[in-house]
Design a protein around this motif. Structure first.
Motif, PDB file in Angstrom:
ATOM      1  N   ILE A   1      -5.005 -25.379  44.412  1.00 12.17           N
ATOM      2  CA  ILE A   1      -3.862 -26.111  44.968  1.00 12.17           C
ATOM      3  C   ILE A   1      -4.300 -26.961  46.165  1.00 12.17           C
ATOM      4  O   ILE A   1      -3.795 -28.060  46.385  1.00 12.17           O
ATOM      5  N   VAL A   2      -5.265 -26.452  46.943  1.00 14.70           N
ATOM      6  CA  VAL A   2      -5.681 -27.171  48.148  1.00 14.70           C
ATOM      7  C   VAL A   2      -7.090 -27.756  48.064  1.00 14.70           C
ATOM      8  O   VAL A   2      -7.377 -28.778  48.694  1.00 14.70           O
ATOM      9  N   ALA A   3      -7.981 -27.109  47.278  1.00 13.22           N
ATOM     10  CA  ALA A   3      -9.394 -27.509  47.295  1.00 13.22           C
ATOM     11  C   ALA A   3      -9.616 -28.932  46.800  1.00 13.22           C
ATOM     12  O   ALA A   3     -10.223 -29.760  47.499  1.00 13.22           O
ATOM     13  N   SER A   4      -9.135 -29.245  45.589  1.00 10.62           N
ATOM     14  CA  SER A   4      -9.370 -30.574  45.019  1.00 10.62           C
ATOM     15  C   SER A   4      -8.710 -31.683  45.831  1.00 10.62           C
ATOM     16  O   SER A   4      -9.360 -32.694  46.135  1.00 10.62           O
ATOM     17  N   PRO A   5      -7.410 -31.539  46.215  1.00 11.22           N
ATOM     18  CA  PRO A   5      -6.805 -32.596  47.042  1.00 11.22           C
ATOM     19  C   PRO A   5      -7.528 -32.778  48.379  1.00 11.22           C
ATOM     20  O   PRO A   5      -7.718 -33.905  48.841  1.00 11.22           O
ATOM     21  N   LEU A   6      -7.952 -31.652  48.995  1.00  9.19           N
ATOM     22  CA  LEU A   6      -8.632 -31.743  50.284  1.00  9.19           C
ATOM     23  C   LEU A   6      -9.982 -32.434  50.143  1.00  9.19           C
ATOM     24  O   LEU A   6     -10.332 -33.331  50.930  1.00  9.19           O
ATOM     25  N   MET A   7     -10.755 -32.035  49.123  1.00  7.01           N
ATOM     26  CA  MET A   7     -12.056 -32.671  48.886  1.00  7.01           C
ATOM     27  C   MET A   7     -11.884 -34.137  48.504  1.00  7.01           C
ATOM     28  O   MET A   7     -12.684 -34.994  48.890  1.00  7.01           O
ATOM     29  N   GLY A   8     -10.823 -34.436  47.735  1.00  7.01           N
ATOM     30  CA  GLY A   8     -10.541 -35.819  47.369  1.00  7.01           C
ATOM     31  C   GLY A   8     -10.227 -36.666  48.582  1.00  7.01           C
ATOM     32  O   GLY A   8     -10.701 -37.807  48.707  1.00  7.01           O
ATOM     33  N   SER A   9      -9.436 -36.122  49.497  1.00 12.26           N
ATOM     34  CA  SER A   9      -9.106 -36.849  50.730  1.00 12.26           C
ATOM     35  C   SER A   9     -10.341 -37.067  51.586  1.00 12.26           C
ATOM     36  O   SER A   9     -10.530 -38.133  52.180  1.00 12.26           O
ATOM     37  N   LEU A  10     -11.204 -36.034  51.632  1.00 11.23           N
ATOM     38  CA  LEU A  10     -12.443 -36.156  52.408  1.00 11.23           C
ATOM     39  C   LEU A  10     -13.357 -37.215  51.803  1.00 11.23           C
ATOM     40  O   LEU A  10     -13.966 -38.015  52.526  1.00 11.23           O
ATOM     41  N   ALA A  11     -13.430 -37.233  50.454  1.00 13.10           N
ATOM     42  CA  ALA A  11     -14.261 -38.235  49.773  1.00 13.10           C
ATOM     43  C   ALA A  11     -13.757 -39.644  50.064  1.00 13.10           C
ATOM     44  O   ALA A  11     -14.542 -40.576  50.256  1.00 13.10           O
ATOM     45  N   LYS A  12     -12.436 -39.792  50.092  1.00 12.77           N
ATOM     46  CA  LYS A  12     -11.841 -41.099  50.395  1.00 12.77           C
ATOM     47  C   LYS A  12     -12.139 -41.498  51.841  1.00 12.77           C
ATOM     48  O   LYS A  12     -12.450 -42.667  52.132  1.00 12.77           O
TER      49      LYS A  12
ATOM     50  N   ASN B   1     -10.679 -36.444  35.456  1.00 13.57           N
ATOM     51  CA  ASN B   1     -10.822 -36.143  34.031  1.00 13.57           C
ATOM     52  C   ASN B   1     -11.126 -34.681  33.805  1.00 13.57           C
ATOM     53  O   ASN B   1     -12.039 -34.322  33.099  1.00 13.57           O
ATOM     54  N   THR B   2     -10.353 -33.757  34.493  1.00 16.68           N
ATOM     55  CA  THR B   2     -10.584 -32.350  34.337  1.00 16.68           C
ATOM     56  C   THR B   2      -9.365 -31.668  33.789  1.00 16.68           C
ATOM     57  O   THR B   2      -8.243 -32.098  34.009  1.00 16.68           O
ATOM     58  N   ARG B   3      -9.569 -30.466  33.119  1.00 12.59           N
ATOM     59  CA  ARG B   3      -8.450 -29.752  32.551  1.00 12.59           C
ATOM     60  C   ARG B   3      -7.825 -28.798  33.548  1.00 12.59           C
ATOM     61  O   ARG B   3      -6.611 -28.625  33.541  1.00 12.59           O
ATOM     62  N   GLU B   4      -8.660 -27.816  34.323  1.00 13.20           N
ATOM     63  CA  GLU B   4      -8.121 -26.772  35.154  1.00 13.20           C
ATOM     64  C   GLU B   4      -7.924 -27.215  36.572  1.00 13.20           C
ATOM     65  O   GLU B   4      -7.490 -26.495  37.422  1.00 13.20           O
ATOM     66  N   SER B   5      -8.313 -28.683  36.826  1.00 13.81           N
ATOM     67  CA  SER B   5      -8.229 -29.131  38.181  1.00 13.81           C
ATOM     68  C   SER B   5      -7.321 -30.273  38.193  1.00 13.81           C
ATOM     69  O   SER B   5      -7.212 -31.047  37.319  1.00 13.81           O
ATOM     70  N   LEU B   6      -8.614 -30.200  36.991  1.00 14.90           N
ATOM     71  CA  LEU B   6      -8.086 -30.280  36.826  1.00 14.90           C
ATOM     72  C   LEU B   6      -7.100 -29.837  37.324  1.00 14.90           C
ATOM     73  O   LEU B   6      -7.042 -29.899  36.038  1.00 14.90           O
TER      74      LEU B   6
ATOM     75  N   LEU C   1       0.728 -28.717  41.376  1.00 13.02           N
ATOM     76  CA  LEU C   1       1.565 -27.968  40.437  1.00 13.02           C
ATOM     77  C   LEU C   1       0.724 -27.260  39.385  1.00 13.02           C
ATOM     78  O   LEU C   1       1.094 -26.181  38.909  1.00 13.02           O
ATOM     79  N   TYR C   2      -0.423 -27.858  39.018  1.00 11.20           N
ATOM     80  CA  TYR C   2      -1.325 -27.218  38.069  1.00 11.20           C
ATOM     81  C   TYR C   2      -1.777 -25.857  38.613  1.00 11.20           C
ATOM     82  O   TYR C   2      -1.701 -24.833  37.931  1.00 11.20           O
ATOM     83  N   GLY C   3      -2.258 -25.860  39.854  1.00 13.76           N
ATOM     84  CA  GLY C   3      -2.701 -24.613  40.459  1.00 13.76           C
ATOM     85  C   GLY C   3      -1.563 -23.643  40.654  1.00 13.76           C
ATOM     86  O   GLY C   3      -1.689 -22.442  40.386  1.00 13.76           O
ATOM     87  N   LEU C   4      -0.409 -24.165  41.102  1.00 18.84           N
ATOM     88  CA  LEU C   4       0.752 -23.304  41.325  1.00 18.84           C
ATOM     89  C   LEU C   4       1.251 -22.700  40.023  1.00 18.84           C
ATOM     90  O   LEU C   4       1.565 -21.504  39.953  1.00 18.84           O
ATOM     91  N   GLY C   5       1.312 -23.530  38.964  1.00 19.71           N
ATOM     92  CA  GLY C   5       1.768 -23.042  37.665  1.00 19.71           C
ATOM     93  C   GLY C   5       0.858 -21.953  37.125  1.00 19.71           C
ATOM     94  O   GLY C   5       1.325 -20.915  36.632  1.00 19.71           O
ATOM     95  N   GLY C   6      -0.462 -22.174  37.231  1.00 25.00           N
ATOM     96  CA  GLY C   6      -1.410 -21.174  36.769  1.00 25.00           C
ATOM     97  C   GLY C   6      -1.324 -19.893  37.568  1.00 25.00           C
ATOM     98  O   GLY C   6      -1.412 -18.785  37.014  1.00 25.00           O
ATOM     99  N   LEU C   7      -1.140 -20.023  38.880  1.00 26.81           N
ATOM    100  CA  LEU C   7      -1.040 -18.849  39.746  1.00 26.81           C
ATOM    101  C   LEU C   7       0.201 -18.029  39.421  1.00 26.81           C
ATOM    102  O   LEU C   7       0.128 -16.798  39.268  1.00 26.81           O
ATOM    103  N   VAL C   8       1.339 -18.697  39.283  1.00 27.90           N
ATOM    104  CA  VAL C   8       2.594 -17.993  39.016  1.00 27.90           C
ATOM    105  C   VAL C   8       2.572 -17.317  37.650  1.00 27.90           C
ATOM    106  O   VAL C   8       2.954 -16.150  37.516  1.00 27.90           O
ATOM    107  N   ILE C   9       2.109 -18.036  36.612  1.00 30.21           N
ATOM    108  CA  ILE C   9       2.116 -17.466  35.272  1.00 30.21           C
ATOM    109  C   ILE C   9       1.129 -16.312  35.156  1.00 30.21           C
ATOM    110  O   ILE C   9       1.372 -15.323  34.460  1.00 30.21           O
ATOM    111  N   ASN C  10       0.000 -16.396  35.865  1.00 30.09           N
ATOM    112  CA  ASN C  10      -0.943 -15.284  35.847  1.00 30.09           C
ATOM    113  C   ASN C  10      -0.409 -14.079  36.605  1.00 30.09           C
ATOM    114  O   ASN C  10      -0.635 -12.937  36.196  1.00 30.09           O
ATOM    115  N   ALA C  11       0.311 -14.337  37.706  1.00 27.62           N
ATOM    116  CA  ALA C  11       0.929 -13.236  38.440  1.00 27.62           C
ATOM    117  C   ALA C  11       1.974 -12.543  37.566  1.00 27.62           C
ATOM    118  O   ALA C  11       2.057 -11.304  37.529  1.00 27.62           O
ATOM    119  N   ALA C  12       2.757 -13.347  36.838  1.00 28.19           N
ATOM    120  CA  ALA C  12       3.754 -12.769  35.938  1.00 28.19           C
ATOM    121  C   ALA C  12       3.079 -12.006  34.798  1.00 28.19           C
ATOM    122  O   ALA C  12       3.527 -10.914  34.417  1.00 28.19           O
TER     123      ALA C  12
END
Length: 436
Positions: free
Chosen positions: A277-288, A431-436, A152-163
């Protein structure tokens, strides 16, 4: 009338739970947009604010300096005030400062505004962001909730920047576009604050009263003596330089390849928010899956080094614009992924549970330190050397990626040497803000 009774997550409706996760995830993606607006609208900000590249870099540098100072006390604040008070207060106070920002004042006032934005978004809002997620569900569901929040962080940033881009394109010039865009962002953030005050209930146990759970200097001293804390923090430090430097691919495409502003803005939004939206979760899953965040970070930094190396050898003609965009998006993917995973080196090195809060605080202070000075350095390169300055930026990113890889190897050797000494790893909140 608002129910004043304290509740637990079990008493939340599905809508309330979804709304709280949205406020933490998409809300975080939106509240930080005014601070990092240059990542998408670099050239318009230069013209609209009438500043140099170095001055524009120093504005985010000032924010980074203040943020570094405020990371540790923000956790104390989060334990002393209710979640709805901090969430609503963070959004509303940020909206007020952004509205002031929209008047496009003098450079000295802009520096003050960015310092105040650190107070509203870090000291007030940052600490409650994860606490909001913690009280949205059970501990067992927390990893899933955090994953949804990042999406949602990535989606929210993407939508608000598009707007915002749509609003910007409807204005006659850069200065007016920046001004109207900031007013639009202030209104959206204000609405989030009002919704937070209305929708977030009072929770049982959200205010810490146990003296044993309050700030403890000894925990920080012990964390300072823990090798795993320094390995994770130093790795994140150099990953952060790469993560920050990728944002200069936006003006690079504009100034070197003469790409149209709309195209560059869209690429910037996809690179900075869409890919997250996909990079951090995907890398996190790979790390796990591989059981080693440092291995995944090593691979991501190696790929980052190849990408910035590609920039250095790529011919700067319109014919190669498409290739430059592809490299930009690839760099965005691997840098976002490494940024999202790097803090997990704390768990890989088995930092003890009783100092984990202090360790994450130190990780934030050291790991995010490049925000204090790198943007100004990068801006100075461009001011002093024009388009050649981008090559110096890419060289810095290449060296930083290589150093990060070295610390990943050191971490792997440390973990192998001390395997089984400190018990099982402790779950870590990213512990990240934009990925945050």
């Amino acid at each position: 009338m608002r129910n004043k009774e304290e509740i637990t997550y079990k008493q939340l409706s599905k809508f309330q739970r979804a709304l709280m996760i949205f406020l933490s995830g998409a809300g975080s993606g939106i509240i930080y947009v005014p601070v990092y607006l240059k990542n998408v609208f670099y050239e318009p900000l230069l013209v609209g604010l009438n500043v140099s590249n170095a001055q524009l870099g120093f504005l985010t540098g000032m924010y980074g300096i203040m943020a570094t100072i405020l990371y540790i006390p923000c956790g104390i604040v989060a334990d002393k005030f209710r979640i709805r008070t901090l969430a609503a207060g963070g959004f509303i106070s940020t909206a007020a400062v952004v509205l002031w920002y929209s008047f496009l004042p003098s450079y000295a006032i802009l520096v003050l505004i960015f310092a105040l934005l650190a107070v509203t978004t870090i000291l007030i809002f940052w600490g409650c962001r994860y606490k909001l997620l913690r009280f949205s569900g059970s501990e067992r569901d927390y990893p899933l909730i955090v994953g949804i929040s990042y999406a949602l962080y990535g989606l929210g940033g993407l939508v608000i920047n598009a707007a915002t881009l749509s609003v910007f394109n409807s204005t006659p010039d850069y200065r007016t576009g920046v001004q109207i865009s900031l007013i639009f962002l202030a209104i959206v953030i204000l609405v989030l604050g009002i919704v937070s005050w209305i929708a977030i209930p009072k929770f049982k146990g959200e205010i810490v009263t146990d003296p044993d759970k309050k700030f403890n200097v000894n925990e920080f001293l012990q964390a300072l003596k823990t090798p795993g804390v320094w390995l994770a923090s130093t790795t994140l430090f150099f990953v952060m330089i790469v993560y920050m430097g990728m944002n200069y691919t936006t003006p690079y495409l504009t100034n070197v390849f003469l790409a149209p502003l709309t195209l560059v803005s869209i690429v910037g939004m996809i690179r900075y928010y869409g890919i997250a939206i996909v990079a951090s979760p995907l890398m996190g899953s790979l790390a796990k899956k591989v059981g080693s965040p440092s291995k995944v970070t090593f691979i991501a930094m190696a790929a980052s080094a190849l990408c910035v190396g590609g920039y250095l050898i790529l011919p700067t003609t319109a014919t190669f614009l498409t290739m430059a965009i592809i490299i930009t998006l690839l760099l965005g993917f691997v840098a976002n992924g490494a940024y999202g995973v790097a803090s997990s080196l704390l768990t890989e090195t088995h930092v003890p549970a009783h100092i984990f809060g202090a360790a994450t605080g130190l990780l934030s202070v050291i790991g995010f330190l490049p925000e204090s000075f790198m943007a100004q350095i990068f801006g100075t390169f461009i001011d002093n050397y024009a388009n050649t300055g981008y090559n110096y930026i890419f060289i810095c990113l290449l060296v930083s990626a290589l150093i990060a890889m070295v610390f990943c190897v050191i971490t792997l050797r440390y973990v192998k040497k001390h395997k089984g000494e400190n018990g099982d790893p402790v779950p870590v909140e990213e512990n990240t803000r934009e990925s945050l």
